[in-house]
Design an enzyme around this catalytic site. Sequence first.
Site, short mmCIF file in Angstrom:
data_model
loop_
_atom_site.label_atom_id
_atom_site.label_comp_id
_atom_site.label_asym_id
_atom_site.label_seq_id
_atom_site.Cartn_x
_atom_site.Cartn_y
_atom_site.Cartn_z
NE ARG A 1 -23.04 107.09 13.72
CZ ARG A 1 -22.29 108.21 13.85
NH1 ARG A 1 -22.94 109.44 13.83
NH2 ARG A 1 -21.00 108.08 13.80
CB CYS B 1 -29.16 111.95 16.57
SG CYS B 1 -27.79 113.26 17.06
CD GLU C 1 -28.17 108.38 14.24
OE1 GLU C 1 -27.77 109.45 14.02
OE2 GLU C 1 -27.29 107.94 15.29
#
Length: 317
Positions: free
Chosen positions: A178, A226, A304
């Site tokens: 990520r 998320c 995130e």
Amino acid sequence: MASASRLFSDLEVDVLADAPLGPLTWFGIGGRADALVRPRTVEALATLIARCHRDGIEFRVLGDGANLLVADEGVSGVVVRLDQPVFRERKLNVRGSVEAVRAMAGVSLPRLITDAVGAGLAGLEGLGGIPASIGGAVRMNAGGGFGAISDSLHSIAVIDRRGEIGVHPASALELSYRHASIPGAIVLWAAFRLEEGDPVALRDRLKEVMSYKSSTQPLAGHSAGCMFKNPPARSGEPGPRPSAGRLIDQAGLKGTRIGGAVVSPHHANFFLVEPGATAGDVISLAELVASRVEDRFGVRLEREVVVWDRRPVEESS
Ligand SMILES: Cc1cc2nc3c(=O)[nH]c(=O)nc-3n(C[C@H](O)[C@H](O)[C@H](O)COP(=O)(O)OP(=O)(O)OC[C@H]3O[C@@H](n4cnc5c(N)ncnc54)[C@H](O)[C@@H]3O)c2cc1C
């Protein structure tokens, strides 16, 4: 914004002052931008970036808004959206050159995947069901259990703060879970190295990936996917990162609510917003969940979801 006319007046751009950003995000909430600018050409975009840098004006780029929470107080400066035709162009080469697909930053990732699969180009189908623009997907190194966008990334073009375009091979970027280091202000396009494949088999695989995703995640509600990254494995422990969702679930936090923001009872790492929710509700809920997980497991979860607020761009995350 005082110097707006100096910034835009001679550029090929469409501008909306005091623009609501919430409706342009998947959460659907949050404040406004001083100016939402939609360049019509690459040159206009490059000049705008250089002028913002020169004049010390905050500059942000909005993709599909699928990983973004805009604070209730909004953001200052310029927000750019790459939704004009030039930023939606993509080229597919089915004859199997090294660089099989090149897509401008504003292209929809789901659309590109469908096109690639239909053309018998394999490599992106594992990203099925991830809402994103190409620019946002590269910036976040979007992915999941079936791989990440970096797996097939060949190269990217970026525009730097001086408005200059540079092309960088994927091997020169720092690409991890990520995370992607972007050597400039904005991703302009990305090229992917794809293999030739059977369109029917690829379509079946894409269906499989999407049905797995819809059976495990609450895709219908308003969320940004998320909320937290999966934390790193404890040092010395082999294997994949522990699941942030599982930690939140084991801390008994499914269904926890602040105002109109709620931890999904279906997937604990998805925060859903209900009518009347504010961005402040989501931020408070994220803080509560992170501190409860830390108290219980000694693990500090890292967000995130990107939050835009009144702090300078470098300090927002
Ligand atoms: C229902 C749902 C499911 C999801 N599932 C997943 C999943 O399985 N895996 C996953 O990884 N993510 C998932 N996400 C999160 C999201 O899809 C990804 O993070 C995606 O990459 C965000 O892309 P975007 O274009 O929407 O970026 P945005 O949300 O618009 O922006 C995110 C960040 O990227 C930056 N950015 C956008 N465009 C550019 C550009 N051209 N150049 C430089 N920076 C840019 C923005 O400034 C911002 O910092 C999900 C989200 C939702 C709503």
